[in-house]
Scaffold this motif. Structure first.
Motif, mmCIF file in Angstrom:
data_model
loop_
_atom_site.group_PDB
_atom_site.id
_atom_site.type_symbol
_atom_site.label_atom_id
_atom_site.label_comp_id
_atom_site.label_asym_id
_atom_site.label_seq_id
_atom_site.Cartn_x
_atom_site.Cartn_y
_atom_site.Cartn_z
ATOM 1 N N ASP A 188 4.105 -10.570 -7.127
ATOM 2 C CA ASP A 188 3.692 -10.000 -5.846
ATOM 3 C C ASP A 188 3.728 -8.477 -5.863
ATOM 4 O O ASP A 188 2.853 -7.824 -5.277
ATOM 5 C CB ASP A 188 4.578 -10.535 -4.713
ATOM 6 C CG ASP A 188 4.339 -12.009 -4.429
ATOM 7 O OD1 ASP A 188 3.310 -12.551 -4.907
ATOM 8 O OD2 ASP A 188 5.173 -12.615 -3.729
ATOM 9 N N ILE A 189 4.711 -7.898 -6.527
ATOM 10 C CA ILE A 189 4.779 -6.437 -6.629
ATOM 11 C C ILE A 189 3.581 -5.908 -7.418
ATOM 12 O O ILE A 189 2.963 -4.910 -7.034
ATOM 13 C CB ILE A 189 6.113 -5.995 -7.283
ATOM 14 C CG1 ILE A 189 7.270 -6.278 -6.335
ATOM 15 C CG2 ILE A 189 6.075 -4.509 -7.646
ATOM 16 C CD1 ILE A 189 8.644 -6.092 -6.967
ATOM 17 N N VAL A 190 3.230 -6.588 -8.497
ATOM 18 C CA VAL A 190 2.065 -6.173 -9.301
ATOM 19 C C VAL A 190 0.793 -6.285 -8.470
ATOM 20 O O VAL A 190 -0.035 -5.364 -8.458
ATOM 21 C CB VAL A 190 1.969 -7.022 -10.592
ATOM 22 C CG1 VAL A 190 0.626 -6.806 -11.290
ATOM 23 C CG2 VAL A 190 3.126 -6.702 -11.519
ATOM 24 N N GLU A 191 0.640 -7.381 -7.760
ATOM 25 C CA GLU A 191 -0.555 -7.560 -6.934
ATOM 26 C C GLU A 191 -0.638 -6.508 -5.831
ATOM 27 O O GLU A 191 -1.712 -5.977 -5.539
ATOM 28 C CB GLU A 191 -0.575 -8.969 -6.323
ATOM 29 C CG GLU A 191 -0.725 -10.086 -7.344
ATOM 30 C CD GLU A 191 -2.031 -10.029 -8.090
ATOM 31 O OE1 GLU A 191 -3.076 -9.745 -7.478
ATOM 32 O OE2 GLU A 191 -2.022 -10.269 -9.311
ATOM 33 N N TRP A 192 0.481 -6.173 -5.223
ATOM 34 C CA TRP A 192 0.508 -5.165 -4.176
ATOM 35 C C TRP A 192 0.153 -3.797 -4.744
ATOM 36 O O TRP A 192 -0.586 -3.030 -4.131
ATOM 37 C CB TRP A 192 1.856 -5.134 -3.490
ATOM 38 C CG TRP A 192 1.948 -4.104 -2.391
ATOM 39 C CD1 TRP A 192 2.671 -2.966 -2.409
ATOM 40 C CD2 TRP A 192 1.266 -4.123 -1.148
ATOM 41 N NE1 TRP A 192 2.506 -2.258 -1.242
ATOM 42 C CE2 TRP A 192 1.628 -2.968 -0.440
ATOM 43 C CE3 TRP A 192 0.374 -5.004 -0.551
ATOM 44 C CZ2 TRP A 192 1.141 -2.653 0.808
ATOM 45 C CZ3 TRP A 192 -0.108 -4.696 0.722
ATOM 46 C CH2 TRP A 192 0.269 -3.533 1.377
ATOM 47 N N SER A 193 0.661 -3.496 -5.919
ATOM 48 C CA SER A 193 0.346 -2.210 -6.571
ATOM 49 C C SER A 193 -1.148 -2.126 -6.875
ATOM 50 O O SER A 193 -1.769 -1.067 -6.681
ATOM 51 C CB SER A 193 1.131 -2.058 -7.868
ATOM 52 O OG SER A 193 2.513 -2.030 -7.613
ATOM 53 N N LYS A 194 -1.732 -3.220 -7.322
ATOM 54 C CA LYS A 194 -3.176 -3.236 -7.593
ATOM 55 C C LYS A 194 -3.960 -3.033 -6.303
ATOM 56 O O LYS A 194 -4.944 -2.281 -6.265
ATOM 57 C CB LYS A 194 -3.610 -4.585 -8.212
ATOM 58 C CG LYS A 194 -3.199 -4.758 -9.660
ATOM 59 C CD LYS A 194 -3.679 -6.108 -10.126
ATOM 60 C CE LYS A 194 -3.258 -6.426 -11.530
ATOM 61 N NZ LYS A 194 -3.707 -7.776 -11.934
ATOM 62 N N PHE A 195 -3.507 -3.675 -5.240
ATOM 63 C CA PHE A 195 -4.173 -3.545 -3.952
ATOM 64 C C PHE A 195 -4.119 -2.097 -3.463
ATOM 65 O O PHE A 195 -5.126 -1.544 -2.975
ATOM 66 C CB PHE A 195 -3.538 -4.482 -2.919
ATOM 67 C CG PHE A 195 -4.100 -4.350 -1.542
ATOM 68 C CD1 PHE A 195 -5.346 -4.891 -1.246
ATOM 69 C CD2 PHE A 195 -3.389 -3.697 -0.552
ATOM 70 C CE1 PHE A 195 -5.871 -4.787 0.027
ATOM 71 C CE2 PHE A 195 -3.921 -3.569 0.725
ATOM 72 C CZ PHE A 195 -5.166 -4.101 1.024
ATOM 73 N N GLN A 196 -2.949 -1.482 -3.578
ATOM 74 C CA GLN A 196 -2.807 -0.098 -3.136
ATOM 75 C C GLN A 196 -3.651 0.864 -3.967
ATOM 76 O O GLN A 196 -4.113 1.887 -3.478
ATOM 77 C CB GLN A 196 -1.337 0.322 -3.199
ATOM 78 C CG GLN A 196 -0.500 -0.249 -2.097
ATOM 79 C CD GLN A 196 0.933 0.238 -2.163
ATOM 80 O OE1 GLN A 196 1.512 0.371 -3.237
ATOM 81 N NE2 GLN A 196 1.504 0.524 -1.000
ATOM 82 N N ALA A 197 -3.849 0.527 -5.241
ATOM 83 C CA ALA A 197 -4.645 1.382 -6.120
ATOM 84 C C ALA A 197 -6.149 1.167 -5.932
ATOM 85 O O ALA A 197 -6.963 1.844 -6.539
ATOM 86 C CB ALA A 197 -4.247 1.141 -7.570
ATOM 87 N N GLY A 198 -6.504 0.190 -5.113
ATOM 88 C CA GLY A 198 -7.918 -0.085 -4.834
ATOM 89 C C GLY A 198 -8.562 -1.009 -5.859
ATOM 90 O O GLY A 198 -9.775 -1.025 -5.992
#
Length: 133
Positions: free
Chosen positions: A121-131
């Motif tokens: 979930d942290i990886v997915e959130w980081s990807k989301f924040q990076a666009g």
């Protein structure tokens, strides 16, 4: 096994380093194995303590039934004496303590099992924040 020491150890071990997720993810199976070994050790100790308790209970029962100076009317009276016996209480307290440690370790193992989902979930959130999505 000291419960307080174990709780402190869990606080140190069961963490996710957001800056080094690869290490955290790779560390999860080792943590699971470590605490599973501890749980197995504690469960085996519980089995031994239960056997010790049962053996002591039987010895106390035979003493109060046959050798005790007071005539006891029924099993309930004998049980009251046995439950109040210092040796029996000592073994029973050890057993209950180890059962508490086992329950704590079981909850830690469940928490460790959820760490892989947290890392994902942290990886997915980081990807989301990076666009990336």
């Amino acid at each position: 096994m000291n419960l307080q020491h174990l709780q402190e150890q869990v606080k140190r071990d069961v963490r996710v380093d957001e800056k080094n997720l690869n290490h955290s993810a790779a560390h999860i199976p080792m943590l699971h194995h470590k605490y599973l070994e501890m749980l197995t050790e504690v469960q085996l100790k519980c089995v031994k303590l239960k056997a010790d308790h049962d053996k002591l209970y039987r010895a106390k029962y035979m003493y109060y039934r046959n050798d005790f100076n007071v005539v006891l009317k029924n099993k309930a009276e004998i049980d009251i004496l046995i439950d109040g016996d210092d040796e029996v209480q000592k073994v029973r307290l050890k057993l209950e303590y180890e059962k508490s440690v086992a329950a704590y370790l079981e909850s830690v193992i469940k928490q460790i099992g959820g760490l892989s989902f947290l890392v994902r979930d942290i990886v997915e959130w980081s990807k989301f924040q990076a666009g990336a999505y």
